[in-house]
Design a protein around this motif. Structure first.
Motif: not given
Length: 519
Positions: A262, A269-272, A274, A318, A321-324
């Motif tokens: 992460w 990476r976590l933003s992808r 999660a 993360t 915000q629903r970044l992935p």
């Protein structure tokens, strides 16, 4: 004396050495192609080899041994073998089977959906879709969610028995004993099944471990064991500390691996990667801290609580915000939203046990979990209507049980009619939920036989072969065909020549009655 020599000479000329290797080339080739077709189809009773690539001992080693044993008899000519096996190799020409596992980028490219469970329409799975796979290949790591749901129920009923806020219920210890033994039996069955999968289909387990979403479920077996230790009918203080260290060692190893990915960025990476199931990678720290505090291991419990708290804050932001991805979860995966409730619920009880009271920090975490619980239940149609049953339904059980346990402990610190009623009500909801999901699981597993469908998320091709490589493969096959055609044509002319040379001269009689040989 001259006649035998002449016969010997004619026989030597009539049968040249090269005529042996060029006779009847076509029938053996057709027979070989038929053999390959029967071997690939598996319709004649031979062993189906389509699943060998996922078997522990059924990969390239077995193919090499079989080629060593029978390669010389099966492929008498290299060109014929190349042409005969061209179709078989063309079916595997899309990937490079070099033993490498699919990367995270490959999973994202081949699968779709927030949980990466659906194969994209442009992808072709490496395993057949029109038939049921072997059971072990269809048994996923997410099956340990059943163990978490039932074992957390044993822990909840033990809490109802021991907490002062629910003493008026007079809960019998036999309820906890029965649920605990049921949890142990379920844990043994699921663990033994998955161990067999690791023994016979290690490649499938490796693919699940490298799956960006499935890797979170590898925390589930150890979390379930922690629940079993916490819900033990005997006092927790009677459990040796070695048990706690043995259960937390795998969680620490997974923490280092996953949290490091992460942080380091890249494709992991976590933003992808999660997803709501990523809560399982955090909640294990709080469950371990809770059990450690009850066993008197305050400092190790505080360590795991701190690690879990920091990463929970990052994960919570993360996911909120629903970044992935901006793609909404399909209805079948709506139950995983309840994992938002599990982490703060367990964290509140863990901090209360570490600090010795249900203080400010524990109450903040509990209020967050209570608000999330209420916000999810308020959308009944979103979570319960039109949702087809699957193993994802077990995501309802563990979070609602954790919220009931936290409410019961909170009611002991803030005792009044409202908190006691809330504790009893949430405990009843948790019990009904677990009982209903368990009964539905048994029905689908043993009546309808559709609990474990084909797990297409692990059947993706490793790495697409470049188009230039496909062209080269086609050229090699075409050159083999051309070479065989040339050999056949030259062989035919040589045979005709040999037949002409070896044919004895036809005697003819001239006009004077003397015989002469026709040239």
């Amino acid at each position: 004396m001259a006649a035998p020599d002449g016969d010997r000479l004619r026989s030597t000329v009539a049968e040249p050495p090269y005529s042996i290797s060029i006779r009847s080339e076509e029938p053996p080739r057709q027979q070989q192609q038929g053999t390959l077709a029967r071997s690939d189809s598996g319709s004649t009773g031979e062993r189906d080899r389509r699943f060998d690539q996922f078997k522990t001992f059924g990969g390239r080693l077995e193919r090499q041994l079989s080629s060593i044993r029978g390669g010389a008899q099966t492929h008498p000519h290299p060109a014929a073998a190349d042409v005969g096996g061209g179709e078989a190799r063309d079916s595997e020409a899309d990937t490079d089977d070099d033993g490498e596992l699919p990367t995270a980028d490959r999973y994202f490219a081949a699968l779709e959906g927030p949980e990466l469970e659906t194969l994209r329409p442009t992808e072709v799975p490496v395993l057949p879709e029109d038939e049921a796979w072997p059971f072990l290949l269809r048994f996923p790591i997410s099956a340990f969610g059943m163990c978490m749901g039932v074992s957390s129920q044993a822990m909840m009923w033990k809490t109802l028995e021991q907490e002062p806020s629910t003493a008026f219920l007079r809960v019998s210890p036999g309820v906890n004993d029965a649920l605990w033994w049921l949890s142990v039996a379920l844990m043994v069955v699921v663990s033994a099944t998955y161990v067999l999968k690791a023994v016979f289909y290690l490649e499938a387990v490796r693919r699940e471990f490298h799956h960006p979403i499935r890797v979170n479920f590898f925390f589930a077996p150890w979390i379930a064991c922690l629940f079993l230790a916490k819900g033990l009918p005997e006092p927790v203080t009677a459990v040796h500390h070695v048990v706690w260290y043995a259960l937390m060692a795998p969680i620490l190893f997974l923490d280092i691996k996953i949290y490091g990915q992460w942080m380091s960025g890249g494709e992991w990476r976590l933003s992808r990667v999660a997803s709501p199931t990523s809560h399982l990678a955090v909640v294990g720290n709080f469950v371990g801290a809770l059990l450690g505090a009850r066993m008197g291991l305050r400092e190790p419990a505080l360590f795991f609580f701190a690690v879990g708290a920091v990463h929970y804050v990052v994960l919570f932001v993360t996911l909120y915000q629903r970044l992935p991805t901006n793609v909404p979860l399909p209805r079948e995966l709506h139950p995983v939203f309840f994992l938002f409730v599990a982490t703060p619920s367990v964290a509140s009880v863990a901090w209360a046990r570490i600090s010795g009271e249900f203080g400010l920090g524990a109450r903040v975490a509990y209020y967050v979990s209570l608000f999330l619980y209420a916000s999810l239940v308020a959308r009944v149609s979103f979570f319960f209507r039109g949702v087809r049953f699957s193993l994802a339904w077990w995501a309802y059980t563990f979070p609602v049980t954790s919220a009931a346990i936290a409410t019961t402990v909170y009611a002991s610190a803030v005792t009044n009619a409202l908190t006691q009623a809330l504790a009893v009500g949430l405990s009843a909801v948790a019990s009904v939920t677990v009982a209903g999901v368990l009964a539905t699981t048994v029905y689908h597993a043993f009546v309808r036989w559709d609990l474990f469908p084909n797990d297409v998320s692990i059947a993706i091709r490793r790495r697409p072969r470049a188009k230039f490589g496909k062209i080269l493969a086609r050229l090699r096959t075409s050159s083999a065909d051309l070479k065989e055609l040339v050999i056949s044509r030259h062989g035919g002319s040589a045979s005709e020549t040999s037949s002409v040379v070896s044919e004895p001269p036809t005697p003819m009689v001239d006009g004077r009655g003397r015989s002469r040989a026709e040239p």
